[in-house]
Design a protein around this motif. Structure first.
Motif, PDB file in Angstrom:
ATOM      1  N   ILE A  70      17.057 110.156  13.588  1.00  0.00           N
ATOM      2  CA  ILE A  70      18.311 110.112  14.343  1.00  0.00           C
ATOM      3  C   ILE A  70      18.812 111.548  14.394  1.00  0.00           C
ATOM      4  O   ILE A  70      19.168 112.123  13.360  1.00  0.00           O
ATOM      5  CB  ILE A  70      19.342 109.196  13.666  1.00  0.00           C
ATOM      6  CG1 ILE A  70      18.802 107.773  13.547  1.00  0.00           C
ATOM      7  CG2 ILE A  70      20.658 109.206  14.456  1.00  0.00           C
ATOM      8  CD1 ILE A  70      19.689 106.841  12.734  1.00  0.00           C
ATOM      9  N   GLY A  71      18.792 112.133  15.557  1.00  0.00           N
ATOM     10  CA  GLY A  71      19.143 113.542  15.696  1.00  0.00           C
ATOM     11  C   GLY A  71      20.519 113.753  16.288  1.00  0.00           C
ATOM     12  O   GLY A  71      21.000 112.967  17.109  1.00  0.00           O
ATOM     13  N   LEU A  72      21.150 114.820  15.864  1.00  0.00           N
ATOM     14  CA  LEU A  72      22.461 115.197  16.381  1.00  0.00           C
ATOM     15  C   LEU A  72      22.601 116.706  16.302  1.00  0.00           C
ATOM     16  O   LEU A  72      21.769 117.386  15.691  1.00  0.00           O
ATOM     17  CB  LEU A  72      23.577 114.530  15.572  1.00  0.00           C
ATOM     18  CG  LEU A  72      23.634 114.884  14.085  1.00  0.00           C
ATOM     19  CD1 LEU A  72      25.074 115.054  13.618  1.00  0.00           C
ATOM     20  CD2 LEU A  72      22.954 113.799  13.258  1.00  0.00           C
ATOM     21  N   TRP A  73      23.647 117.212  16.897  1.00  0.00           N
ATOM     22  CA  TRP A  73      23.924 118.646  16.810  1.00  0.00           C
ATOM     23  C   TRP A  73      25.431 118.821  16.749  1.00  0.00           C
ATOM     24  O   TRP A  73      26.139 118.569  17.716  1.00  0.00           O
ATOM     25  CB  TRP A  73      23.342 119.385  18.008  1.00  0.00           C
ATOM     26  CG  TRP A  73      23.272 120.884  17.796  1.00  0.00           C
ATOM     27  CD1 TRP A  73      23.624 121.583  16.697  1.00  0.00           C
ATOM     28  CD2 TRP A  73      22.780 121.842  18.733  1.00  0.00           C
ATOM     29  NE1 TRP A  73      23.389 122.914  16.860  1.00  0.00           N
ATOM     30  CE2 TRP A  73      22.869 123.110  18.110  1.00  0.00           C
ATOM     31  CE3 TRP A  73      22.279 121.753  20.024  1.00  0.00           C
ATOM     32  CZ2 TRP A  73      22.481 124.281  18.749  1.00  0.00           C
ATOM     33  CZ3 TRP A  73      21.885 122.918  20.666  1.00  0.00           C
ATOM     34  CH2 TRP A  73      21.983 124.175  20.027  1.00  0.00           C
ATOM     35  N   LYS A  74      25.930 119.195  15.585  1.00  0.00           N
ATOM     36  CA  LYS A  74      27.362 119.403  15.412  1.00  0.00           C
ATOM     37  C   LYS A  74      27.767 120.737  16.028  1.00  0.00           C
ATOM     38  O   LYS A  74      27.217 121.780  15.671  1.00  0.00           O
ATOM     39  CB  LYS A  74      27.721 119.370  13.920  1.00  0.00           C
ATOM     40  CG  LYS A  74      27.512 118.011  13.282  1.00  0.00           C
ATOM     41  CD  LYS A  74      27.829 118.029  11.795  1.00  0.00           C
ATOM     42  CE  LYS A  74      27.587 116.678  11.145  1.00  0.00           C
ATOM     43  NZ  LYS A  74      27.780 116.700   9.684  1.00  0.00           N
ATOM     44  N   GLN A  75      28.733 120.666  16.926  1.00  0.00           N
ATOM     45  CA  GLN A  75      29.200 121.849  17.630  1.00  0.00           C
ATOM     46  C   GLN A  75      30.727 121.844  17.655  1.00  0.00           C
ATOM     47  O   GLN A  75      31.338 120.916  18.193  1.00  0.00           O
ATOM     48  CB  GLN A  75      28.673 121.864  19.073  1.00  0.00           C
ATOM     49  CG  GLN A  75      27.169 122.031  19.187  1.00  0.00           C
ATOM     50  CD  GLN A  75      26.740 123.455  18.908  1.00  0.00           C
ATOM     51  OE1 GLN A  75      27.003 124.366  19.695  1.00  0.00           O
ATOM     52  NE2 GLN A  75      26.078 123.658  17.784  1.00  0.00           N
ATOM     53  N   ILE A  84      30.119 115.904  17.395  1.00  0.00           N
ATOM     54  CA  ILE A  84      28.770 115.373  17.193  1.00  0.00           C
ATOM     55  C   ILE A  84      28.086 115.230  18.550  1.00  0.00           C
ATOM     56  O   ILE A  84      28.432 114.358  19.346  1.00  0.00           O
ATOM     57  CB  ILE A  84      28.807 114.029  16.452  1.00  0.00           C
ATOM     58  CG1 ILE A  84      29.409 114.197  15.054  1.00  0.00           C
ATOM     59  CG2 ILE A  84      27.398 113.433  16.346  1.00  0.00           C
ATOM     60  CD1 ILE A  84      29.583 112.907  14.286  1.00  0.00           C
ATOM     61  N   THR A  85      27.138 116.113  18.824  1.00  0.00           N
ATOM     62  CA  THR A  85      26.401 116.144  20.095  1.00  0.00           C
ATOM     63  C   THR A  85      27.369 115.945  21.265  1.00  0.00           C
ATOM     64  O   THR A  85      27.304 114.960  21.987  1.00  0.00           O
ATOM     65  CB  THR A  85      25.297 115.062  20.116  1.00  0.00           C
ATOM     66  OG1 THR A  85      24.724 114.918  18.815  1.00  0.00           O
ATOM     67  CG2 THR A  85      24.205 115.442  21.111  1.00  0.00           C
ATOM     68  N   PRO A  86      28.261 116.884  21.472  1.00  0.00           N
ATOM     69  CA  PRO A  86      29.349 116.664  22.428  1.00  0.00           C
ATOM     70  C   PRO A  86      28.941 116.647  23.894  1.00  0.00           C
ATOM     71  O   PRO A  86      29.601 115.999  24.705  1.00  0.00           O
ATOM     72  CB  PRO A  86      30.303 117.825  22.148  1.00  0.00           C
ATOM     73  CG  PRO A  86      29.450 118.882  21.530  1.00  0.00           C
ATOM     74  CD  PRO A  86      28.404 118.153  20.744  1.00  0.00           C
ATOM     75  N   GLN A  87      27.854 117.347  24.266  1.00  0.00           N
ATOM     76  CA  GLN A  87      27.491 117.463  25.675  1.00  0.00           C
ATOM     77  C   GLN A  87      26.005 117.162  25.885  1.00  0.00           C
ATOM     78  O   GLN A  87      25.201 117.199  24.949  1.00  0.00           O
ATOM     79  CB  GLN A  87      27.814 118.875  26.184  1.00  0.00           C
ATOM     80  CG  GLN A  87      29.314 119.187  26.145  1.00  0.00           C
ATOM     81  CD  GLN A  87      29.599 120.636  26.514  1.00  0.00           C
ATOM     82  OE1 GLN A  87      29.160 121.545  25.823  1.00  0.00           O
ATOM     83  NE2 GLN A  87      30.339 120.827  27.590  1.00  0.00           N
ATOM     84  N   PHE A  88      25.662 116.908  27.147  1.00  0.00           N
ATOM     85  CA  PHE A  88      24.288 116.506  27.443  1.00  0.00           C
ATOM     86  C   PHE A  88      23.283 117.585  27.068  1.00  0.00           C
ATOM     87  O   PHE A  88      22.192 117.265  26.566  1.00  0.00           O
ATOM     88  CB  PHE A  88      24.136 116.150  28.925  1.00  0.00           C
ATOM     89  CG  PHE A  88      22.714 115.800  29.278  1.00  0.00           C
ATOM     90  CD1 PHE A  88      22.169 114.585  28.905  1.00  0.00           C
ATOM     91  CD2 PHE A  88      21.907 116.715  29.952  1.00  0.00           C
ATOM     92  CE1 PHE A  88      20.842 114.264  29.191  1.00  0.00           C
ATOM     93  CE2 PHE A  88      20.583 116.407  30.239  1.00  0.00           C
ATOM     94  CZ  PHE A  88      20.051 115.177  29.865  1.00  0.00           C
ATOM     95  N   HIS A  89      23.604 118.851  27.290  1.00  0.00           N
ATOM     96  CA  HIS A  89      22.609 119.876  26.991  1.00  0.00           C
ATOM     97  C   HIS A  89      22.331 119.953  25.488  1.00  0.00           C
ATOM     98  O   HIS A  89      21.228 120.320  25.073  1.00  0.00           O
ATOM     99  CB  HIS A  89      23.016 121.240  27.563  1.00  0.00           C
ATOM    100  CG  HIS A  89      24.217 121.867  26.935  1.00  0.00           C
ATOM    101  ND1 HIS A  89      24.152 122.684  25.841  1.00  0.00           N
ATOM    102  CD2 HIS A  89      25.534 121.791  27.268  1.00  0.00           C
ATOM    103  CE1 HIS A  89      25.368 123.098  25.516  1.00  0.00           C
ATOM    104  NE2 HIS A  89      26.224 122.567  26.360  1.00  0.00           N
ATOM    105  N   HIS A  90      23.311 119.574  24.660  1.00  0.00           N
ATOM    106  CA  HIS A  90      23.052 119.474  23.223  1.00  0.00           C
ATOM    107  C   HIS A  90      22.086 118.320  22.945  1.00  0.00           C
ATOM    108  O   HIS A  90      21.147 118.453  22.156  1.00  0.00           O
ATOM    109  CB  HIS A  90      24.350 119.253  22.446  1.00  0.00           C
ATOM    110  CG  HIS A  90      25.360 120.336  22.631  1.00  0.00           C
ATOM    111  ND1 HIS A  90      26.621 120.095  23.108  1.00  0.00           N
ATOM    112  CD2 HIS A  90      25.285 121.685  22.423  1.00  0.00           C
ATOM    113  CE1 HIS A  90      27.300 121.234  23.174  1.00  0.00           C
ATOM    114  NE2 HIS A  90      26.501 122.212  22.770  1.00  0.00           N
ATOM    115  N   ALA A  91      22.318 117.190  23.599  1.00  0.00           N
ATOM    116  CA  ALA A  91      21.428 116.034  23.431  1.00  0.00           C
ATOM    117  C   ALA A  91      20.013 116.360  23.887  1.00  0.00           C
ATOM    118  O   ALA A  91      19.036 115.944  23.249  1.00  0.00           O
ATOM    119  CB  ALA A  91      21.973 114.846  24.216  1.00  0.00           C
TER     120      ALA A  91
END
Length: 238
Positions: A70-75, A84-91
């Motif tokens: 389960i991947g995410l990117w905190k920004q 937590i993965t706020p935008q599509f390009h982060h996803a």
């Protein structure tokens, strides 16, 4: 509602998920160490791991070719509390790094760039062909996430938003509401501090349970123990 690209039970078995993360200023915040944590978790039966940042996801994927991530990117972005993965390009970067499921903040707070939860989930499904774990804080946001097409819903943000800051995880009351009112699998995340609490979550109907700090949060655990010791009267500080 956007079509779900995968059956949830195919994307993620039921059971224990370990969140392998570390503060940015910690010596543990190193892809090799995060991957080692994930390997240890998998060796002892974890059915999946939850990993932050593309670099860490890539390292874990190399170490664990088949374990669900389960991947995410905190920004932290200035115009929004959503992190937590706020935008599509982060996803998209999370997916390209090797994540099987994309975790997003699915609260209905103002999002950076004005993208809606429904639009973000639809794009993840259609352009990345990945299931979505919707991290929420309230039953209202959980219901909205299901309507938006989320594949899983987690209690991750219970106690961490302005609306719920007076509450303390684990969100067993929220979990119960999700199990009773929603049709998608509920994942209990946040505040699980013992094996008994994990059992309790499953007895309440959780599809899976995420444990992080209690197992992999060395920095926070040591701070808590040290603070408890220093709170003893007359104990010398070091």
């Amino acid at each position: 509602m956007p079509a779900n690209p995968l059956n949830p039970s195919t994307a993620l078995p039921q059971g224990l998920i370990i969140s392998c993360q570390a503060p940015v200023d910690s010596p543990l915040h190193d892809p090799i160490i995060i991957a080692a944590m994930a390997q240890a978790a998998s060796n002892h039966g974890a059915i999946a791991v939850r990993i932050d940042t593309p670099a860490h996801i890539e390292a874990v994927r190399r170490q664990l070719p088949t374990t669900p991530i389960i991947g995410l990117w905190k920004q932290q972005l200035p115009e929004s509390d959503v992190y937590i993965t706020p935008q599509f390009h982060h996803a998209a970067l999370v997916a390209s790094a090797g994540a099987d499921i994309i975790a997003i903040d699915a609260t209905l707070r103002q999002r950076p760039g004005g993208e809606t939860v429904e639009t973000l989930i639809a794009r993840i499904h259609e352009e990345l062909n990945k299931p979505v774990m919707a991290d929420v804080d309230t039953i209202e946001n959980a219901i909205a996430a299901q309507k938006a097409g989320a594949d899983f819903v987690g209690t991750t943000l219970y106690g961490y938003t302005a609306q719920t800051k007076h509450l303390s995880p684990p969100g067993f009351d929220l979990l119960t509401q999700i199990v009773e009112q929603l049709d998608i699998p509920a994942i209990c995340e946040g505040g699980i501090a013992s094996p008994q609490m994990a059992q309790d979550a499953l007895k309440l109907g959780a599809y899976a349970v995420v444990v992080g700090t209690a197992i992999t949060g060395i920095d926070l655990q040591v701070k808590a123990y040290q603070q408890a010791i220093l709170n003893l009267r007359n104990f010398p500080a070091r």
